[in-house]
Design a protein around this motif. Structure first.
Motif, PDB file in Angstrom:
ATOM      1  N   GLY A 224       1.064  -1.195  -0.104  1.00  0.00           N
ATOM      2  CA  GLY A 224      -0.012   0.068  -0.064  1.00  0.00           C
ATOM      3  C   GLY A 224       0.969   1.202  -0.048  1.00  0.00           C
ATOM      4  N   HIS A 225       0.543   2.207   0.806  1.00  0.00           N
ATOM      5  CA  HIS A 225       1.114   3.442   0.856  1.00  0.00           C
ATOM      6  C   HIS A 225       1.522   3.757   2.412  1.00  0.00           C
ATOM      7  N   PHE A 226       3.113   3.519   2.460  1.00  0.00           N
ATOM      8  CA  PHE A 226       3.607   3.768   3.983  1.00  0.00           C
ATOM      9  C   PHE A 226       3.989   5.148   3.808  1.00  0.00           C
ATOM     10  N   VAL A 227       3.377   6.146   4.499  1.00  0.00           N
ATOM     11  CA  VAL A 227       3.723   7.203   4.395  1.00  0.00           C
ATOM     12  C   VAL A 227       3.559   8.107   5.725  1.00  0.00           C
ATOM     13  N   THR A 228       4.372   9.076   6.078  1.00  0.00           N
ATOM     14  CA  THR A 228       4.184   9.720   7.154  1.00  0.00           C
ATOM     15  C   THR A 228       2.745  10.541   7.553  1.00  0.00           C
ATOM     16  N   ASN A 229       2.658  10.874   8.942  1.00  0.00           N
ATOM     17  CA  ASN A 229       1.211  11.629   8.949  1.00  0.00           C
ATOM     18  C   ASN A 229       1.513  13.087   8.279  1.00  0.00           C
ATOM     19  N   ARG A 230       2.541  13.546   8.284  1.00  0.00           N
ATOM     20  CA  ARG A 230       2.665  14.912   7.712  1.00  0.00           C
ATOM     21  C   ARG A 230       2.394  14.577   6.145  1.00  0.00           C
ATOM     22  N   GLN A 231       2.983  13.631   5.502  1.00  0.00           N
ATOM     23  CA  GLN A 231       2.564  13.579   3.848  1.00  0.00           C
ATOM     24  C   GLN A 231       0.896  13.140   3.954  1.00  0.00           C
ATOM     25  N   MET A 232       0.465  12.513   4.781  1.00  0.00           N
ATOM     26  CA  MET A 232      -0.868  12.390   4.731  1.00  0.00           C
ATOM     27  C   MET A 232      -1.737  13.832   4.901  1.00  0.00           C
ATOM     28  N   MET A 233      -1.324  14.623   5.745  1.00  0.00           N
ATOM     29  CA  MET A 233      -1.841  15.667   6.188  1.00  0.00           C
ATOM     30  C   MET A 233      -1.831  16.633   4.915  1.00  0.00           C
ATOM     31  N   ASP A 234      -0.620  16.691   4.011  1.00  0.00           N
ATOM     32  CA  ASP A 234      -0.528  17.576   3.055  1.00  0.00           C
ATOM     33  C   ASP A 234      -1.335  16.817   1.807  1.00  0.00           C
ATOM     34  N   ALA A 235      -1.428  15.596   1.643  1.00  0.00           N
ATOM     35  CA  ALA A 235      -2.134  15.109   0.525  1.00  0.00           C
ATOM     36  C   ALA A 235      -3.625  15.425   0.866  1.00  0.00           C
ATOM     37  N   VAL A 236      -4.192  15.424   2.194  1.00  0.00           N
ATOM     38  CA  VAL A 236      -5.687  15.827   2.339  1.00  0.00           C
ATOM     39  C   VAL A 236      -5.750  17.194   1.994  1.00  0.00           C
ATOM     40  N   ILE A 237      -5.079  18.268   2.447  1.00  0.00           N
ATOM     41  CA  ILE A 237      -5.239  19.400   2.178  1.00  0.00           C
ATOM     42  C   ILE A 237      -5.076  19.846   0.565  1.00  0.00           C
ATOM     43  N   LYS A 238      -4.075  19.151  -0.148  1.00  0.00           N
ATOM     44  CA  LYS A 238      -4.077  19.169  -1.527  1.00  0.00           C
ATOM     45  C   LYS A 238      -5.573  18.834  -2.117  1.00  0.00           C
ATOM     46  N   GLY A 239      -5.875  17.692  -1.889  1.00  0.00           N
ATOM     47  CA  GLY A 239      -7.024  17.009  -2.234  1.00  0.00           C
ATOM     48  C   GLY A 239      -8.364  17.794  -1.972  1.00  0.00           C
ATOM     49  N   TRP A 240      -8.209  18.451  -0.758  1.00  0.00           N
ATOM     50  CA  TRP A 240      -9.637  19.270  -0.408  1.00  0.00           C
ATOM     51  C   TRP A 240      -9.624  20.796  -1.342  1.00  0.00           C
ATOM     52  N   GLY A 241      -8.626  21.250  -1.612  1.00  0.00           N
ATOM     53  CA  GLY A 241      -8.511  22.304  -2.325  1.00  0.00           C
ATOM     54  C   GLY A 241      -8.753  23.527  -1.565  1.00  0.00           C
ATOM     55  N   ALA A 242      -8.704  23.614  -0.068  1.00  0.00           N
ATOM     56  CA  ALA A 242      -9.022  24.776   0.591  1.00  0.00           C
ATOM     57  C   ALA A 242      -8.178  24.519   1.793  1.00  0.00           C
ATOM     58  N   PRO A 243      -8.112  25.818   2.435  1.00  0.00           N
ATOM     59  CA  PRO A 243      -7.066  25.395   3.803  1.00  0.00           C
ATOM     60  C   PRO A 243      -7.693  24.983   4.855  1.00  0.00           C
ATOM     61  N   LEU A 244      -6.853  24.051   5.365  1.00  0.00           N
ATOM     62  CA  LEU A 244      -7.241  23.137   6.714  1.00  0.00           C
ATOM     63  C   LEU A 244      -6.574  23.399   7.589  1.00  0.00           C
ATOM     64  N   GLN A 245      -7.150  23.530   8.780  1.00  0.00           N
ATOM     65  CA  GLN A 245      -6.093  23.566  10.126  1.00  0.00           C
ATOM     66  C   GLN A 245      -5.737  22.158  10.580  1.00  0.00           C
ATOM     67  N   VAL A 246      -4.333  21.870  10.861  1.00  0.00           N
ATOM     68  CA  VAL A 246      -4.159  20.504  11.160  1.00  0.00           C
ATOM     69  C   VAL A 246      -3.714  20.532  12.570  1.00  0.00           C
ATOM     70  N   ALA A 247      -4.345  19.591  13.253  1.00  0.00           N
ATOM     71  CA  ALA A 247      -4.443  19.360  14.899  1.00  0.00           C
ATOM     72  C   ALA A 247      -4.425  18.065  15.166  1.00  0.00           C
ATOM     73  N   PRO A 248      -3.835  17.872  16.554  1.00  0.00           N
ATOM     74  CA  PRO A 248      -3.601  16.399  16.894  1.00  0.00           C
ATOM     75  C   PRO A 248      -4.988  15.763  17.349  1.00  0.00           C
ATOM     76  N   MET A 249      -5.085  14.588  17.301  1.00  0.00           N
ATOM     77  CA  MET A 249      -6.244  13.662  17.634  1.00  0.00           C
ATOM     78  C   MET A 249      -6.333  13.917  19.119  1.00  0.00           C
ATOM     79  N   PRO A 250      -7.604  14.382  19.698  1.00  0.00           N
ATOM     80  CA  PRO A 250      -7.823  14.445  21.123  1.00  0.00           C
ATOM     81  C   PRO A 250      -7.783  13.006  21.740  1.00  0.00           C
ATOM     82  N   TRP A 251      -6.703  12.229  22.134  1.00  0.00           N
ATOM     83  CA  TRP A 251      -6.817  11.013  22.617  1.00  0.00           C
ATOM     84  C   TRP A 251      -7.560  10.848  23.995  1.00  0.00           C
ATOM     85  N   LEU A 252      -7.266  11.867  24.789  1.00  0.00           N
ATOM     86  CA  LEU A 252      -7.890  11.953  26.045  1.00  0.00           C
ATOM     87  C   LEU A 252      -9.338  12.034  26.153  1.00  0.00           C
ATOM     88  N   ALA A 253      -9.845  12.752  25.248  1.00  0.00           N
ATOM     89  CA  ALA A 253     -11.365  12.703  24.980  1.00  0.00           C
ATOM     90  C   ALA A 253     -11.957  11.373  24.480  1.00  0.00           C
TER      91      ALA A 253
END
Length: 315
Positions: A224-253
């Motif tokens: 498959g695709h073995f990619v960093t979380n940064r690469q995934m965030m960049d690909a999502v932002i590129k695919g979305w075509g609009a600015p997105l805030q990148v934030a960590p998952m709230p695991w405690l919640a």
């Protein structure tokens, strides 16, 4: 002329649906088994039945040359022997038929400290859930080595793909995308194994077509695709075509939600998969699939976002 008869058990699931699409496109005659026909596929016959009933499963696979076992219990219902019992029903239905059973594997079988897992890497599961998966594969190995039927395991990372819901990509990373935010589940520089579902479905079809050249029990690792979380965030932002805030998952919640939600409690237990870069490696499968088999990563992410983008543009 059909290349053979396929029955997909669990036609509505992530792998079941995409395997059925791929086998159908490859020229096989495909039947899909499930309680309902939620996602009809042109050219695929639907067979209604209950996977807990041996007679239903036996009838569904009677004419099949290949059975894709894409059945899966709800995430919090694997324990108390229930996952093994579900597989035992399929094994009983297969009998001494000599058919081919294809089974989706995952990385749960391995230790968190494993970094590059080949089909020969010793399986030392990190969690009780992983131990269940190891026992299931041992059940299949025993049946195949006894000459009852052929087993082909195709192991893959976390799923994503068009119209796929209920996975980490959809329910975790994109849970706040409507609010202009995308979530990463671990350190941005850690890598993670992802399986683009249309590619994974095609891998099942390729191996199914070559089953006569394979051994009685096979264990393949789909890179498959073995990619960093940064690469995934960049690909999502590129695919979305609009600015997105990148934030960590709230695991405690999520952990707090797990106090009252069994599914969420089990999900949080698997956090180690995100904190450890566990790569699936298999040069043999790579050769069987051929060069340039995988959809380019950015294109795969963009295709996965397509339905959400259409909804956003229509709003």
């Amino acid at each position: 002329m059909s290349k053979g008869n396929i029955t997909v058990l669990g036609i509505n699931g992530h792998i079941g649906h995409h395997a059925a699409v791929a086998f159908n496109a490859a020229g096989f005659t495909v039947r899909g088994f499930g309680r309902t026909n939620r996602q009809p596929i042109p050219g695929v016959e639907f067979v209604k039945g209950d996977a807990s009933r041996l007679d239903d499963v036996t009838a569904a696979i009677a004419q099949a040359d290949i059975v894709v076992n894409a059945l899966n219990l709800p995430y919090d219902k694997w324990d108390k022997g229930r996952a093994e019992a579900q597989l035992a029903t399929v094994i009983a239905a297969m009998g001494n038929s000599g058919k081919t059973l294809m089974f989706p594997g995952n990385v749960y079988n391995y230790a968190a400290s494993d970094r590059r897992m080949t089909p020969h890497t010793p399986q030392v599961p990190q969690t009780p859930r992983g131990a269940i998966r190891v026992r299931q594969e041992e059940m299949l190995a025993a049946a195949s080595r006894a000459g009852k039927f052929q087993t082909i395991i195709v192991r893959a990372g976390d799923f994503y793909g068009p119209h796929s819901t209920g996975d980490w990509f959809d329910q975790a990373m994109l849970m706040d995308i409507g609010k202009g935010r995308v979530l990463h589940l671990a350190d941005l520089d850690l890598a993670h194994a992802w399986a683009y579902l249309p590619d994974l479905g095609r891998a099942f079809a390729v191996l199914g077509a070559q089953r006569d050249t394979l051994d009685a029990f096979e264990n393949f690792h789909f890179a498959g695709h073995f990619v960093t979380n940064r690469q995934m965030m960049d690909a999502v932002i590129k695919g979305w075509g609009a600015p997105l805030q990148v934030a960590p998952m709230p695991w405690l919640a999520l952990r707090a939600m797990g106090l009252v939600n069994g599914v969420m409690r089990e999900i949080v237990k698997m956090r180690y998969l995100w904190n450890n870069p566990m790569e699936l490696v298999d040069s043999r499968l790579d050769a069987l699939l051929g060069a340039d088999f995988a959809t380019p990563f950015d294109a795969a992410v963009a295709a996965t976002l397509g339905e959400r983008l259409q909804t956003r543009r229509a709003a």
